[in-house]
Design a protein around this motif. Structure first.
Motif, PDB file in Angstrom:
ATOM      1  N   PRO A 153       8.410   4.439   0.417  1.00 48.32           N
ATOM      2  CA  PRO A 153       9.631   4.514   1.170  1.00 48.32           C
ATOM      3  C   PRO A 153       9.646   4.114   2.612  1.00 48.32           C
ATOM      4  O   PRO A 153      10.069   5.024   3.384  1.00 48.32           O
ATOM      5  CB  PRO A 153       9.926   5.772   0.649  1.00 48.32           C
ATOM      6  N   PHE A 154       8.960   3.129   2.783  1.00 41.07           N
ATOM      7  CA  PHE A 154       9.007   2.717   4.527  1.00 41.07           C
ATOM      8  C   PHE A 154      10.594   2.567   4.792  1.00 41.07           C
ATOM      9  O   PHE A 154      11.303   2.267   4.093  1.00 41.07           O
ATOM     10  CB  PHE A 154       8.195   1.736   4.660  1.00 41.07           C
ATOM     11  N   VAL A 197       7.391  -1.172   8.233  1.00 41.08           N
ATOM     12  CA  VAL A 197       8.709  -1.354   7.548  1.00 41.08           C
ATOM     13  C   VAL A 197       8.542  -1.943   6.263  1.00 41.08           C
ATOM     14  O   VAL A 197       7.380  -2.570   6.039  1.00 41.08           O
ATOM     15  CB  VAL A 197       9.568  -2.176   8.554  1.00 41.08           C
ATOM     16  N   ARG A 198       9.469  -1.664   5.341  1.00 34.56           N
ATOM     17  CA  ARG A 198       9.096  -1.931   4.180  1.00 34.56           C
ATOM     18  C   ARG A 198       9.711  -3.412   3.783  1.00 34.56           C
ATOM     19  O   ARG A 198      10.688  -3.825   4.295  1.00 34.56           O
ATOM     20  CB  ARG A 198      10.324  -1.141   3.022  1.00 34.56           C
ATOM     21  N   GLY A 199       8.887  -3.985   3.063  1.00 33.12           N
ATOM     22  CA  GLY A 199       9.093  -5.430   2.502  1.00 33.12           C
ATOM     23  C   GLY A 199       9.418  -5.547   0.865  1.00 33.12           C
ATOM     24  O   GLY A 199       9.671  -4.406   0.296  1.00 33.12           O
ATOM     25  N   ASN A 200       9.962  -6.508   0.430  1.00 32.16           N
ATOM     26  CA  ASN A 200      10.519  -6.719  -0.754  1.00 32.16           C
ATOM     27  C   ASN A 200       9.613  -6.435  -1.999  1.00 32.16           C
ATOM     28  O   ASN A 200       9.862  -6.188  -3.128  1.00 32.16           O
ATOM     29  CB  ASN A 200      11.305  -7.992  -0.857  1.00 32.16           C
ATOM     30  N   CYS A 201       8.141  -6.458  -1.660  1.00 34.58           N
ATOM     31  CA  CYS A 201       7.026  -5.952  -2.594  1.00 34.58           C
ATOM     32  C   CYS A 201       6.544  -4.570  -2.560  1.00 34.58           C
ATOM     33  O   CYS A 201       5.821  -4.227  -3.145  1.00 34.58           O
ATOM     34  CB  CYS A 201       5.954  -7.294  -2.380  1.00 34.58           C
ATOM     35  N   LEU A 210       0.702  -1.211   0.015  1.00 30.76           N
ATOM     36  CA  LEU A 210       0.183   0.120  -0.096  1.00 30.76           C
ATOM     37  C   LEU A 210       0.830   1.186   0.078  1.00 30.76           C
ATOM     38  O   LEU A 210       2.054   1.283   0.368  1.00 30.76           O
ATOM     39  CB  LEU A 210      -0.951   0.052   1.249  1.00 30.76           C
ATOM     40  N   PRO A 211       0.286   2.334  -0.511  1.00 27.23           N
ATOM     41  CA  PRO A 211       1.085   3.536  -0.405  1.00 27.23           C
ATOM     42  C   PRO A 211       1.446   4.019   0.916  1.00 27.23           C
ATOM     43  O   PRO A 211       0.453   3.761   1.929  1.00 27.23           O
ATOM     44  CB  PRO A 211       0.051   4.606  -1.230  1.00 27.23           C
TER      45      PRO A 211
END
Length: 168
Positions: A59-60, A51-55, A38-39
């Motif tokens: 820019p988390f 936090v940011r995942g690989n998908c 999600l945005p």
């Protein structure tokens, strides 16, 4: 300290909103361990630390750590630590940041275990679970004597064989 932990929702909106709404009043924080897809400013994530995942294209941050009510928490997605193969690299990072509890996703496999005095939690995936038929998330509660991790189906039912208690 009580936390709602979810991960790997892969674009689900109504389900994420329902889970957060269901538990928001009883928890101190909401953690999403990546692959929300999600945005960054999406309404469903406004009450969550993400936090940011690989998908994820947003820019988390790659990781998050903070002490909440005396409990040192750490969250990452896990893909940069190769958690599908081993927990060793993740354990090094959790030790580096002084975590009491390390939360991660990526493998879609719901689990909770304690190693070297750190509790590791993967809430599984509410969209694409592995090793279970039902999608899962969890609540983690730290009391003066123990940490209790309780897993739930995405509909809010307790997964009876996934309630863990770790003495302090």
């Amino acid at each position: 300290m009580k936390a709602l932990i979810l991960s790997d929702s892969h674009g689900l909106v109504e389900e994420v909103e329902a889970i957060i709404s269901r538990h928001r009043a009883e928890v101190d924080l909401v953690l999403h361990c990546g692959d929300s897809e999600l945005p960054e400013q999406h309404q469903a994530l406004q009450q969550a630390i993400v936090v940011r995942g690989n998908c994820d294209a947003s820019p988390f941050p790659d990781e998050w750590s903070e002490t909440v009510l005396g409990v040192a928490l750490y969250a990452t997605h896990g893909h940069k630590y190769n958690v599908k193969m081993t927990y060793v690299t993740l354990s090094y990072r959790a030790e580096e940041v002084g975590a009491h509890i390390a939360c991660f996703g990526h493998s879609h496999v719901a689990t909770a275990f304690k190693e070297n005095d750190i509790i590791y939690i993967n809430p599984g995936s509410i969209r694409l679970p592995r090793d279970r038929k039902e999608g899962t998330y969890c609540l983690c509660e730290r009391t003066e004597t123990e940490t209790i991790v309780t897993f739930y189906t995405k509909d809010g039912d307790v997964v009876e064989d996934m309630i863990y208690s770790f003495p302090l």
